[in-house]
Motif scaffolding. Sequence first.
Motif, short mmCIF file in Angstrom:
data_model
loop_
_atom_site.label_atom_id
_atom_site.label_comp_id
_atom_site.label_asym_id
_atom_site.label_seq_id
_atom_site.Cartn_x
_atom_site.Cartn_y
_atom_site.Cartn_z
N SER A 45 3.68 -8.59 10.97
CA SER A 45 4.99 -9.22 10.25
C SER A 45 5.27 -8.86 8.84
N GLY A 46 4.21 -8.43 8.17
CA GLY A 46 4.26 -8.12 6.65
C GLY A 46 4.33 -9.34 5.74
N VAL A 90 8.31 -12.35 3.75
CA VAL A 90 7.99 -11.26 4.12
C VAL A 90 7.93 -10.32 2.86
N GLY A 91 6.59 -9.73 2.84
CA GLY A 91 6.49 -8.79 1.68
C GLY A 91 6.34 -7.43 2.00
N ASN A 92 6.39 -7.05 3.31
CA ASN A 92 6.52 -5.71 3.78
C ASN A 92 7.49 -5.69 4.97
N ALA A 93 8.49 -5.24 5.22
CA ALA A 93 9.37 -5.39 6.14
C ALA A 93 9.18 -4.08 7.17
N ASP A 94 8.20 -3.27 6.84
CA ASP A 94 7.85 -2.02 7.64
C ASP A 94 6.52 -1.59 7.31
N VAL A 95 5.57 -2.41 7.94
CA VAL A 95 4.23 -2.24 7.96
C VAL A 95 3.74 -1.13 8.49
N PRO A 96 2.83 -0.15 8.03
CA PRO A 96 2.57 1.08 8.70
C PRO A 96 1.46 0.64 9.61
N GLN A 97 1.22 1.61 10.48
CA GLN A 97 0.10 1.66 11.35
C GLN A 97 -1.02 2.02 10.38
N VAL A 138 -1.53 -0.19 -2.20
CA VAL A 138 -0.94 -1.33 -1.73
C VAL A 138 0.62 -1.14 -1.75
N GLU A 139 1.04 -0.51 -2.95
CA GLU A 139 2.18 -0.55 -3.03
C GLU A 139 2.70 0.68 -2.43
N ALA A 140 1.67 1.88 -2.22
CA ALA A 140 2.29 2.80 -1.24
C ALA A 140 2.39 2.37 -0.01
N LEU A 141 1.81 1.55 0.69
CA LEU A 141 1.85 1.01 2.11
C LEU A 141 3.16 0.25 2.14
N GLY A 142 3.99 -0.19 1.06
CA GLY A 142 4.79 -0.75 1.06
C GLY A 142 5.11 -2.33 0.79
N TRP A 193 4.27 -6.08 -4.81
CA TRP A 193 3.17 -6.49 -5.63
C TRP A 193 3.44 -7.75 -6.17
N SER A 194 4.48 -8.00 -6.28
CA SER A 194 5.06 -9.37 -7.06
C SER A 194 4.73 -10.52 -6.18
N LEU A 195 4.41 -10.34 -5.00
CA LEU A 195 3.80 -11.55 -4.16
C LEU A 195 2.27 -11.79 -4.25
N VAL A 196 1.81 -10.78 -4.88
CA VAL A 196 0.16 -10.40 -4.68
C VAL A 196 -0.29 -11.78 -5.58
N ARG A 197 -1.53 -12.19 -5.22
CA ARG A 197 -2.25 -13.04 -6.14
C ARG A 197 -3.43 -12.67 -6.26
N GLU A 198 -4.11 -12.67 -7.41
CA GLU A 198 -5.42 -12.17 -7.46
C GLU A 198 -6.38 -13.24 -7.35
N THR A 199 -7.52 -13.24 -6.73
CA THR A 199 -8.44 -13.88 -6.29
C THR A 199 -9.44 -14.19 -7.37
N LYS A 200 -9.70 -15.40 -7.91
CA LYS A 200 -10.95 -15.33 -8.99
C LYS A 200 -12.25 -15.45 -8.15
N GLN A 201 -13.04 -14.42 -8.83
CA GLN A 201 -14.51 -14.61 -8.31
C GLN A 201 -15.52 -15.01 -9.23
#
Length: 179
Positions: free
Chosen positions: A139-140, A26-33, A164-168, A171-179
């Motif tokens: 689920s986050g 879970v990367g965000n325990a409180d997903v906003p609307q 993304v961070e402001a939404l909760g 960021w340490s779980l984020v993976r950058e996608t190579k384009q």
Amino acid sequence: MMARTIATLGVLASLSACATLSRPPVGNADVPQPAKSVDLDRYFGRWYELYRYDASFQKGCEAVTADYSAGKGDTIQVLNRCRRGAVDGPLKTAKGRAKVVDRETGAKLKVSFFGPFYGAYWVLDRADDYRWSIVGEPSGRYLWVLAREPNPSADVKTMLRKRVEALGYDWSLVRETKQ
């Protein structure tokens, strides 16, 4: 009959355990609307994945795109593409369908790539001009950051990280996608 029931319960328990073990954290325990309504006609078209929380169904994917278009009736056609292992790797495609769950805002959908099984797809935020969107679910455990161009400016990427961070989201779980 009792042996068959016990065997079936054993198989179900094993499958349940496997599903639990393979779920991402879970990367965000409180997903906003969702922050804004979504005009699906403006949302349709090609999106390039910039960032994501890695999920088993996307392992090794680079050059990820998602195309959304009007389907039959109230459905939305979804075509996801990725290149396996590298931006020039073998192409993998997944065709799916979506349906709007929240008709008032258009920001909550359910998407299916596997028959009758649907997963939540929430457009949590988007640019006013639909140049980027941030997608999650309750689920986050899943997150996607999408843009209309494959390589937006560093300023746009920085702004998206902050949003993304402001939404909760962690960021340490984020993976950058190579384009």
